[in-house]
Scaffold this motif. Structure first.
Motif, PDB file in Angstrom:
ATOM      1  N   HIS A  26     -33.130 -14.204 -14.328  1.00  0.00           N
ATOM      2  CA  HIS A  26     -34.533 -14.597 -14.298  1.00  0.00           C
ATOM      3  C   HIS A  26     -35.059 -14.787 -15.718  1.00  0.00           C
ATOM      4  O   HIS A  26     -34.545 -14.198 -16.664  1.00  0.00           O
ATOM      5  N   LYS A  36     -47.034  -6.944 -17.672  1.00  0.00           N
ATOM      6  CA  LYS A  36     -46.344  -7.170 -16.398  1.00  0.00           C
ATOM      7  C   LYS A  36     -46.127  -5.842 -15.688  1.00  0.00           C
ATOM      8  O   LYS A  36     -45.856  -4.825 -16.331  1.00  0.00           O
ATOM      9  N   SER A  37     -46.234  -5.860 -14.371  1.00  0.00           N
ATOM     10  CA  SER A  37     -46.100  -4.628 -13.603  1.00  0.00           C
ATOM     11  C   SER A  37     -44.654  -4.147 -13.594  1.00  0.00           C
ATOM     12  O   SER A  37     -43.718  -4.927 -13.778  1.00  0.00           O
ATOM     13  N   LYS A  39     -42.952  -3.175 -11.048  1.00  0.00           N
ATOM     14  CA  LYS A  39     -42.269  -3.799  -9.909  1.00  0.00           C
ATOM     15  C   LYS A  39     -41.764  -5.196 -10.277  1.00  0.00           C
ATOM     16  O   LYS A  39     -40.625  -5.561  -9.947  1.00  0.00           O
ATOM     17  N   ARG A  40     -42.595  -5.952 -10.971  1.00  0.00           N
ATOM     18  CA  ARG A  40     -42.220  -7.312 -11.361  1.00  0.00           C
ATOM     19  C   ARG A  40     -41.053  -7.296 -12.347  1.00  0.00           C
ATOM     20  O   ARG A  40     -40.100  -8.077 -12.219  1.00  0.00           O
ATOM     21  N   LYS A  41     -41.099  -6.380 -13.317  1.00  0.00           N
ATOM     22  CA  LYS A  41     -40.035  -6.295 -14.312  1.00  0.00           C
ATOM     23  C   LYS A  41     -38.710  -5.859 -13.683  1.00  0.00           C
ATOM     24  O   LYS A  41     -37.643  -6.336 -14.055  1.00  0.00           O
ATOM     25  N   LYS A  43     -37.753  -6.493 -10.580  1.00  0.00           N
ATOM     26  CA  LYS A  43     -37.231  -7.635  -9.826  1.00  0.00           C
ATOM     27  C   LYS A  43     -36.647  -8.708 -10.753  1.00  0.00           C
ATOM     28  O   LYS A  43     -35.653  -9.341 -10.423  1.00  0.00           O
ATOM     29  N   LEU A  44     -37.270  -8.900 -11.912  1.00  0.00           N
ATOM     30  CA  LEU A  44     -36.778  -9.903 -12.855  1.00  0.00           C
ATOM     31  C   LEU A  44     -35.435  -9.501 -13.465  1.00  0.00           C
ATOM     32  O   LEU A  44     -34.697 -10.348 -13.951  1.00  0.00           O
TER      33      LEU A  44
END
Length: 64
Positions: A26, A36-37, A39-41, A43-44
């Motif tokens: 990603h 950035k949250s 959770k987002r980090k 997933k990336l």
């Protein structure tokens, strides 16, 4: 028949799986991470498969 050359930029970004699919990482995980949250980090950080529409083009760039 001449040998096919590997596109070196694509070779650094994509890997072939054992079944022949193409894996990619990603973007958006290099800088400005405080906004950035968590959770987002998370997933990336995981790799995913290249979409079906782009797979033939990528496979031509990394033939081996």
């Amino acid at each position: 028949m001449p040998k096919l050359k590997t596109h070196k930029g694509a070779a650094k970004r994509f890997k072939k799986t054992a079944s022949g699919k193409v894996k990619r990482g990603h973007s958006h995980l290099r800088h400005m991470l405080t906004s950035k949250s968590h959770k987002r980090k998370k997933k990336l950080g995981h790799s995913v498969l290249v979409s079906d529409a782009d797979t033939p083009k990528i496979k031509r760039m990394i033939p081996y």
